[in-house]
Design a protein around this motif. Structure first.
Motif, PDB file in Angstrom:
ATOM      1  N   ALA A  43       3.049  20.308 -21.680  1.00 16.61           N
ATOM      2  CA  ALA A  43       3.069  20.993 -22.972  1.00 16.61           C
ATOM      3  C   ALA A  43       2.656  22.453 -22.826  1.00 16.61           C
ATOM      4  N   THR A  44       1.757  22.718 -21.888  1.00 17.36           N
ATOM      5  CA  THR A  44       1.299  24.093 -21.666  1.00 17.36           C
ATOM      6  C   THR A  44       2.296  24.901 -20.843  1.00 17.36           C
ATOM      7  N   PHE A  45       2.845  24.308 -19.787  1.00 15.51           N
ATOM      8  CA  PHE A  45       3.627  25.090 -18.825  1.00 15.51           C
ATOM      9  C   PHE A  45       5.134  24.840 -18.880  1.00 15.51           C
ATOM     10  N   LYS A  46       5.572  23.918 -19.727  1.00 20.62           N
ATOM     11  CA  LYS A  46       6.998  23.728 -20.027  1.00 20.62           C
ATOM     12  C   LYS A  46       7.870  23.549 -18.786  1.00 20.62           C
ATOM     13  N   GLY A  47       7.345  22.847 -17.784  1.00 12.82           N
ATOM     14  CA  GLY A  47       8.145  22.573 -16.590  1.00 12.82           C
ATOM     15  C   GLY A  47       7.799  23.433 -15.400  1.00 12.82           C
ATOM     16  N   SER A  48       7.184  24.594 -15.616  1.00 12.42           N
ATOM     17  CA  SER A  48       6.674  25.372 -14.486  1.00 12.42           C
ATOM     18  C   SER A  48       5.475  24.629 -13.892  1.00 12.42           C
TER      19      SER A  48
END
Length: 408
Positions: free
Chosen positions: A249-254
């Protein structure tokens, strides 16, 4: 011969990337949680003297002067796009407050005791510089039978060996380094490797040295993220899945490498279903048999309908070049991609100055999260000797997961 004293870190970027990433995630999800960390020395023969302790105390006190400069923030903004503007704004005003946050003492037997307590957002960045300063103090005032001779040549040979074997690898040595000078030599040497080999050095976990030598800062997440969330949310059964979903949720896949061994690999795989596994680039091995891990990961991805060859395995547990090359060959048998993070073998591999046939023993020290809002935090590694936390809570976690069939 006594080694020269090394000052406290001179830059806030003399830090592993993953701590900045976790600080951002904590700021978003748990901004008011109060935590406690403790220092653990896994080698009882490593004893401090008063000179080393005084050096450590002096350097801890100096941390209050470390701040993020405008150049630091701009570097992070350009190099690490997954760090949000809100987080970088927070970092501009961040200050260490060691006199309030850290309690440090030396007992009469030379055993170092250290505790860190404060808001999670405020004290999360202490771990790496403290471990670095502890090691530096010990190896400048206690164990001084070593020198830097041959370090550049040694790391160049290791890097070339890995690259020639088509390994992709990163330098992960900040928390394990003998001192800053050693890591500076190591990262410089790796930055000079020729680029015509089939493998390569993908970067360094140390953000300061990444900037200095124009390398990529690398890293994702540590055990404390999952440990803290499981304690705060009151679940070991679903601690991994909660941590993974909040991280995404914080890094969106990164920063999409999932750490597998906070509560044992079996519990991790029970949480790592198709929906979660699809969100993450791969997984990281940090304890237990790496060869069996390859087979378990391959079987798990296959079982949930994901092609294992589309994912990557990152290995970071006690590696040297020879072991990494053996693991790579094993991964190739299963057509699965891999990369390696090497710490101690890069930044704390010395022989004794008095006898070059004898190894100069590296420190085996860690700082671990003990409590979140006065709830005990534990880690159940795939190697029992690496379990950490309150003994009764470790037993409770083991009992809970065993009852659910989630612990090997």
């Amino acid at each position: 011969m006594e080694q020269s004293e090394e000052p406290a870190p001179q830059s806030i970027l003399d830090q592993d990337l993953y701590k900045f990433c976790m600080q951002q995630a904590v700021l978003e999800h748990y901004p008011d949680v109060v935590v406690e960390y403790g220092f653990i020395n896994r080698d009882p023969t490593m004893r401090f003297n008063h000179a080393a302790f005084e050096q450590l105390q002096t350097n801890i006190a100096r941390m209050e002067h470390i701040t993020a400069t405008n150049a630091d923030i701009e570097y992070l903004r350009q190099t690490c796009p997954y760090l949000s503007p809100e987080y970088l704004e927070f970092l501009t005003t961040f200050r260490f407050n060691p006199c309030m946050d850290i309690a440090c003492s030396l007992d009469k037997m030379g055993a170092l005791e250290l505790r860190i307590r404060g808001k999670w957002t405020q004290v999360i960045l202490y771990e790496i510089p403290l471990l670095s300063m502890i090691s530096s103090a010990y190896f400048s005032k206690v164990d001084t039978d070593w020198n830097y001779a041959g370090q550049y040549e040694k790391i160049s040979a290791k890097g070339s060996r890995l690259a020639d074997a088509a390994c992709e690898f990163a330098e992960f040595g900040t928390r394990r380094r003998r001192d800053f000078k050693t890591q500076n030599i190591v990262v410089f040497a790796l930055s000079q490797l020729c680029n015509n080999s089939p493998g390569r050095c993908t970067g360094t976990s140390n953000v300061y040295l990444a900037r200095k030598y124009n390398m990529t800062p690398v890293g994702t997440v540590g055990h404390e993220w999952t440990m803290g969330i499981a304690a705060l949310e009151g679940t070991y059964e679903n601690g991994n899945s909660l941590a993974l979903r909040k991280w995404h949720a914080t890094f969106k896949g990164s920063l999409g490498i999932a750490l597998t061994d906070t509560f044992g690999t079996k519990a991790f795989f029970a949480n790592f279903d198709h929906s979660l596994a699809s969100l993450y680039t791969g997984v990281r091995h940090d304890s237990g048999d790496p060869f069996q891990f390859v087979e378990r990961v391959h079987a798990h991805y296959s079982r949930i309908g994901i092609d294992p060859s589309t994912k990557i395995l990152v290995f970071s547990d006690g590696l040297d070049p020879e072991k990494a090359i053996r693991i790579k060959k094993h991964c190739a048998k299963y057509s699965i991609n891999c990369s390696f993070g090497i710490g101690t073998n890069f930044t704390n591999d010395f022989t004794c100055a008095s006898d070059s046939t004898r190894q100069s023993k590296a420190a085996n020290i860690v700082v671990k999260l003990l409590k979140c809002d006065d709830k005990y935090c534990v880690k159940l590694s795939d190697v029992a000797t690496k379990h950490t936390g309150n003994a009764l809570e470790v037993e409770r976690a083991q009992t809970s997961l065993t009852r659910l069939g989630l612990l090997d």
